[in-house]
Design a protein around this motif. Sequence first.
Motif, PDB file in Angstrom:
ATOM      1  N   LEU A  95       0.988  -1.292   0.115  1.00 43.47           N
ATOM      2  CA  LEU A  95       0.201  -0.266   0.158  1.00 43.47           C
ATOM      3  C   LEU A  95       0.784   1.313   0.156  1.00 43.47           C
ATOM      4  CD1 LEU A  95      -2.518   0.725   0.547  1.00 43.47           C
ATOM      5  CD2 LEU A  95      -2.274   0.646   2.549  1.00 43.47           C
ATOM      6  N   LEU A  96       1.115   2.300  -1.057  1.00 47.49           N
ATOM      7  CA  LEU A  96       1.454   3.269  -0.959  1.00 47.49           C
ATOM      8  C   LEU A  96       0.736   4.467  -1.227  1.00 47.49           C
ATOM      9  CD1 LEU A  96       4.394   1.786  -3.860  1.00 47.49           C
ATOM     10  CD2 LEU A  96       4.800   2.403  -1.363  1.00 47.49           C
ATOM     11  N   ARG A  97       0.976   5.607  -0.759  1.00 51.24           N
ATOM     12  CA  ARG A  97       0.720   6.466  -0.851  1.00 51.24           C
ATOM     13  C   ARG A  97       0.750   7.391  -2.071  1.00 51.24           C
ATOM     14  NH1 ARG A  97       2.585  10.522   2.870  1.00 51.24           N
ATOM     15  NH2 ARG A  97       4.123   9.198   3.320  1.00 51.24           N
ATOM     16  N   ILE A  98       0.113   8.142  -2.931  1.00 52.85           N
ATOM     17  CA  ILE A  98       0.519   8.775  -4.198  1.00 52.85           C
ATOM     18  C   ILE A  98       0.932  10.438  -4.664  1.00 52.85           C
ATOM     19  CG2 ILE A  98      -0.106   9.200  -6.589  1.00 52.85           C
ATOM     20  CD1 ILE A  98       0.832   6.606  -5.986  1.00 52.85           C
ATOM     21  N   SER A  99       1.566  11.214  -4.950  1.00 53.95           N
ATOM     22  CA  SER A  99       0.866  12.554  -4.519  1.00 53.95           C
ATOM     23  C   SER A  99       1.962  13.214  -6.043  1.00 53.95           C
ATOM     24  CB  SER A  99       2.582  13.320  -3.745  1.00 53.95           C
ATOM     25  OG  SER A  99       4.124  13.194  -3.984  1.00 53.95           O
ATOM     26  N   HIS A 100       1.805  14.552  -6.238  1.00 51.41           N
ATOM     27  CA  HIS A 100       1.959  15.056  -8.097  1.00 51.41           C
ATOM     28  C   HIS A 100       2.615  16.025  -7.552  1.00 51.41           C
ATOM     29  CE1 HIS A 100       0.790  15.897 -11.983  1.00 51.41           C
ATOM     30  NE2 HIS A 100       0.928  14.866 -12.081  1.00 51.41           N
ATOM     31  N   SER A 101       3.795  16.575  -8.885  1.00 54.02           N
ATOM     32  CA  SER A 101       4.476  17.748  -8.785  1.00 54.02           C
ATOM     33  C   SER A 101       3.308  18.875  -9.040  1.00 54.02           C
ATOM     34  CB  SER A 101       5.582  17.591  -9.730  1.00 54.02           C
ATOM     35  OG  SER A 101       4.970  17.018 -11.250  1.00 54.02           O
ATOM     36  N   ASN A 102       2.305  18.545  -9.966  1.00 47.12           N
ATOM     37  CA  ASN A 102       1.969  19.602 -10.401  1.00 47.12           C
ATOM     38  C   ASN A 102       0.453  20.255  -9.247  1.00 47.12           C
ATOM     39  OD1 ASN A 102       3.407  20.097 -11.846  1.00 47.12           O
ATOM     40  ND2 ASN A 102       2.062  19.579 -13.687  1.00 47.12           N
ATOM     41  N   LYS A 110      -1.497  19.643  -6.269  1.00 50.36           N
ATOM     42  CA  LYS A 110      -1.100  20.386  -4.652  1.00 50.36           C
ATOM     43  C   LYS A 110      -2.042  19.915  -4.059  1.00 50.36           C
ATOM     44  CE  LYS A 110       3.195  22.140  -6.633  1.00 50.36           C
ATOM     45  NZ  LYS A 110       3.779  21.296  -6.782  1.00 50.36           N
ATOM     46  N   THR A 111      -3.286  19.648  -4.034  1.00 53.87           N
ATOM     47  CA  THR A 111      -4.381  18.748  -3.387  1.00 53.87           C
ATOM     48  C   THR A 111      -4.434  17.621  -3.808  1.00 53.87           C
ATOM     49  OG1 THR A 111      -5.853  19.375  -5.046  1.00 53.87           O
ATOM     50  CG2 THR A 111      -4.943  21.024  -2.845  1.00 53.87           C
ATOM     51  N   CYS A 120     -13.710  19.651  -0.710  1.00 51.31           N
ATOM     52  CA  CYS A 120     -13.252  18.808  -1.131  1.00 51.31           C
ATOM     53  C   CYS A 120     -12.382  19.308  -2.304  1.00 51.31           C
ATOM     54  CB  CYS A 120     -14.428  17.216  -1.369  1.00 51.31           C
ATOM     55  SG  CYS A 120     -15.467  18.146  -3.027  1.00 51.31           S
ATOM     56  N   PRO A 121     -12.241  17.662  -2.564  1.00 55.15           N
ATOM     57  CA  PRO A 121     -10.749  18.070  -4.080  1.00 55.15           C
ATOM     58  C   PRO A 121     -11.209  18.659  -4.731  1.00 55.15           C
ATOM     59  CG  PRO A 121      -9.880  15.970  -2.503  1.00 55.15           C
ATOM     60  CD  PRO A 121     -11.352  16.672  -2.285  1.00 55.15           C
ATOM     61  N   PRO A 122     -10.712  19.640  -6.072  1.00 51.18           N
ATOM     62  CA  PRO A 122     -11.355  19.601  -6.826  1.00 51.18           C
ATOM     63  C   PRO A 122     -12.541  18.449  -8.307  1.00 51.18           C
ATOM     64  CG  PRO A 122      -9.534  20.939  -7.046  1.00 51.18           C
ATOM     65  CD  PRO A 122      -9.593  19.334  -6.260  1.00 51.18           C
ATOM     66  N   LEU A 123     -13.282  17.937  -8.375  1.00 52.01           N
ATOM     67  CA  LEU A 123     -14.479  17.499  -9.878  1.00 52.01           C
ATOM     68  C   LEU A 123     -14.666  16.207  -8.906  1.00 52.01           C
ATOM     69  CD1 LEU A 123     -11.637  17.369 -12.582  1.00 52.01           C
ATOM     70  CD2 LEU A 123     -14.481  18.863 -12.688  1.00 52.01           C
ATOM     71  N   HIS A 124     -14.632  16.141  -7.136  1.00 57.20           N
ATOM     72  CA  HIS A 124     -15.328  15.158  -6.362  1.00 57.20           C
ATOM     73  C   HIS A 124     -15.949  15.581  -5.540  1.00 57.20           C
ATOM     74  CE1 HIS A 124     -10.648  13.835  -6.695  1.00 57.20           C
ATOM     75  NE2 HIS A 124     -11.138  12.945  -6.215  1.00 57.20           N
ATOM     76  N   GLY A 125     -17.008  16.302  -6.005  1.00 59.51           N
ATOM     77  CA  GLY A 125     -17.881  17.394  -5.441  1.00 59.51           C
ATOM     78  C   GLY A 125     -19.329  16.760  -6.224  1.00 59.51           C
ATOM     79  N   ALA A 126     -20.820  16.488  -5.060  1.00 59.11           N
ATOM     80  CA  ALA A 126     -21.709  16.101  -6.493  1.00 59.11           C
ATOM     81  C   ALA A 126     -22.623  16.734  -5.411  1.00 59.11           C
ATOM     82  CB  ALA A 126     -21.760  15.646  -6.743  1.00 59.11           C
ATOM     83  N   VAL A 127     -23.859  18.017  -5.345  1.00 59.11           N
ATOM     84  CA  VAL A 127     -24.967  18.155  -4.552  1.00 59.11           C
ATOM     85  C   VAL A 127     -26.444  17.053  -5.091  1.00 59.11           C
ATOM     86  CG1 VAL A 127     -26.139  19.218  -3.706  1.00 59.11           C
ATOM     87  CG2 VAL A 127     -23.697  19.469  -3.675  1.00 59.11           C
ATOM     88  N   VAL A 128     -26.832  15.436  -4.629  1.00 59.27           N
ATOM     89  CA  VAL A 128     -27.668  15.164  -5.901  1.00 59.27           C
ATOM     90  C   VAL A 128     -28.999  14.879  -4.451  1.00 59.27           C
ATOM     91  CG1 VAL A 128     -26.213  13.887  -6.661  1.00 59.27           C
ATOM     92  CG2 VAL A 128     -26.997  12.912  -4.408  1.00 59.27           C
TER      93      VAL A 128
END
Length: 245
Positions: free
Chosen positions: A17-24, A26-27, A216-224
Motif C-alpha cells: 500500500l503506497l501513498r501517491i502525490s503529484h508535482s503539479n 498540490k491537493t 473537497c478536492p476538485p471534481l470530487h464533489g456532487a450535490v444530489v
Amino acid sequence: MAMASRLQQLPGDESVLLRISHSNLKTFSSEIRLSLQTTVESVKDKLWRKCGTSVESMRLELYDDTGSKVCNLDDNNRPLGFYSPTAGYRLHIVDVDPSSVTSGGWLEDTSLVEKYQISDEAYDKRDGTFRKFKEKISSQNPSAFEPKITDNYMEDLCTNVKVGDRCEVEPGAKRGVVKFVGKAESLAPGFWVGVQYDEPLGKHDGMVKGTRYFNCPPLHGAVVRPDKVKVGDYPERDIFEEDEI
C-alpha cells in the motif's frame, strides 16, 4: 544480484500500500495497493487515469515514510518490487510535460479558467434564448414557473443520512462520503445531500453556484437528491482490483 534474488522469492500475490502525490496537483493525494510484480510501465498506465499525466510524460520517484527520497523508478520494464517499496512509502508523480493538462493550477483553482461573459443588454437582444422563452410562457401562463417543490421535499429521506457516512450514489454506483445534508437554496427547494466521491467523478469542489456547501478536492464533489444516495458499508474501491496484473 541481491535485490534480484529477493524479488524472485516474492509470492506472486504480494502487494504493498503506497501513498501517491503529484508535482503539479498540490491537493492530490491517494493511497493505492499495488502488486510488487507489476511493471513500472503498468503502474504509470494505471496512475494516469487518476491524475491525467500521460505515461510518456510521467516520472516516478519513491520516498520513504520519513520523506527521504529512496530512488527514481527509471526502468519501465522493471517490476515494482525491484525497488523494494514498503507500506507507508510514497510514489511521487513528476509531470515533465510543460503543456500538460495538470500544469498551470487550473484543475485545482477554477478562478484561473477564463469564463465567457455576456452583458444583460447583449443577451436581451438575442433571439431564441431561454429568457425570451420564459417571458413568452409566463405571459401565457403566469403560474408556469412558480415553484412546484416544497421546502421540505425529501426531508424524510434524510433521516438516516449523516455527515461522515459512507455512501453509494446512483446512477453509476459512485462511492464516497457524505459531506452535507440539508437545504441548498442556490439549487432548488427541498433537501439535498453533498457527497465527496472517492474518484474524480464529480462536478466541483463543494461550491455550487457561488455557495460553498462543503470542501473537497476538485471534481470530487456532487450535490444530489437524497433518493439517489444509499448509506452503509461502501468502502473505497481498489481501482486495480478488477485489473489483471
